[in-house]
Design an enzyme around this catalytic site. Structure first.
Site, short mmCIF file in Angstrom:
data_model
loop_
_atom_site.label_atom_id
_atom_site.label_comp_id
_atom_site.label_asym_id
_atom_site.label_seq_id
_atom_site.Cartn_x
_atom_site.Cartn_y
_atom_site.Cartn_z
N ASN A 18 0.68 -1.14 0.06
CA ASN A 18 -0.30 -0.01 -0.01
C ASN A 18 0.80 1.21 -0.14
OD1 ASN A 18 1.04 -0.32 2.66
ND2 ASN A 18 -0.95 0.47 3.65
N GLY A 20 5.34 2.92 -0.47
CA GLY A 20 6.55 2.62 -0.80
C GLY A 20 7.03 1.90 -1.75
N SER A 153 18.33 -6.34 2.17
CA SER A 153 19.16 -5.01 1.95
C SER A 153 20.58 -5.15 2.02
CB SER A 153 18.59 -4.34 3.36
OG SER A 153 19.28 -3.25 3.58
N TYR A 196 17.72 -4.46 12.75
CA TYR A 196 17.19 -4.46 11.42
C TYR A 196 18.16 -5.03 10.42
CZ TYR A 196 15.84 -2.45 6.93
OH TYR A 196 15.49 -2.39 5.63
#
Length: 326
Positions: A18, A20, A153, A196
């Site tokens: 929804n 980015g 990432s 992260y």
């Protein structure tokens, strides 16, 4: 339940679609006239997801369609409900065959020590365990030719410049929020950043372990979108950091690109690369690879620790309750 009206259409599920990167990926797929695509935006906020689906539908090419379904990756109950509904609709023909599952949604909690509905540390719980539970539940409907794309990432690899490195630990400990020794001296903000990048390393372990288990014709690859300055990933960061990323950094994208070269992208640029990885016919046989945008590149040496990957798989089965379901 009636058959889906789109003859040879294929379904692509995008978690966090929804906004980015996920939204940009959906936009790129829906704007394509190569094939017929039905995109499912899977996000936890029903109203925002419906609004995103409506906006995406307005720009979709002829023959393509989009809908929203509720999925909260921080709740195993929500994941099971979503997977059961999607499976029923795919099995009945209410949705076209599942072509791709794009595991895109993610959180970066900053200095916050947040927990999922099941008590897991939120970064590891959502970025890894939530997607693990989702993919595992959907394995029966991932039939050839289909693919799983896991958004990781470049932060999983500190690289030669010695950036912040993951602090791997026993997966049960990571689920409790306990990082390995490398994080021993971290303050709250550094600990959040290290959680992260550790979760992004887990994404790659998961991808490689999954690829070893999938049948012929079903693939799994990891994707690095680069640094995107125009997404909400850092919404849990301290206010000054959020302000800098939202209002200052985007104005200097040109300068950052000069300094960091290929690492800086807009969500639209990375979204198009992610859409390519999810749909490109030439990638039908490509599996267990790591893509930096459209470039097939090596992931870190640490990410190729097969013993860790296998332990993460086994422990994730236990943590998510999947070990008792199949």
């Amino acid at each position: 339940m009636p058959k889906h009206p789109m003859g040879n259409a294929r379904t692509v599920v995008i978690t966090g679609g929804n906004s980015g990167l996920g939204h940009a990926c959906a936009q790129a797929i829906l704007g394509s006239s190569a094939g017929s695509w039905h995109v499912v935006i899977a996000s936890r906020d029903a109203a925002r997801s419906r609004a995103a689906a409506d906006a995406l539908a307005a720009g979709a090419a002829a023959g393509n369609s989009v809908e929203a379904m509720v999925l909260n990756l921080g709740s195993l109950d929500s994941i099971r409900s979503f997977a059961a509904e999607l499976t029923d609709r795919l099995s009945s023909g209410a949705l076209p065959q599942l072509h791709a599952l794009v595991c895109n949604a993610g959180v970066q909690m900053g200095a916050n020590d947040a927990r999922t509905a099941d008590g897991f540390e939120a970064t590891f719980g959502i970025n890894h365990l939530g997607h693990f539970a989702l993919v595992h539940a959907l394995l029966p409907v991932l039939k050839a030719p289909s693919r799983v794309v896991v958004v990781s990432s470049g932060t999983h690899d500190p690289g030669p410049k010695g950036g912040l490195a993951p602090a791997w630990n026993d997966p049960h400990a990571l689920a409790r929020g306990e990082l390995g020794p490398a994080a021993a001296k971290d303050n709250a903000l550094l600990r959040g950043q290290r959680r992260y990048c550790t979760s992004k390393l887990a994404n790659i372990y998961f991808t490689y372990a999954l690829a070893r288990r999938l049948p012929d014709g079903v693939t799994a690859n990891a994707f690095d979108p680069g640094i995107m300055l125009d997404t909400a990933l850092g919404r849990s960061m301290p206010a000054p950091v959020r302000f800098a990323f939202r209002h200052i950094a985007p104005r200097f994208t040109w300068l950052l690109r000069r300094v960091m070269k290929d690492s800086i992208h807009t969500a639209q640029e990375s979204g198009r690369a992610l859409a390519w990885l999810a749909t490109a016919p030439e990638l039908a046989g490509t599996t267990a690879r790591y893509f930096d945008g459209r470039r097939d590149v090596p992931s870190s040496d640490e990410s190729h620790d097969a013993a860790r990957a296998e332990q993460l798989w086994k422990d994730s089965l236990i943590l998510t309750g999947a070990a008792t379901t199949r």
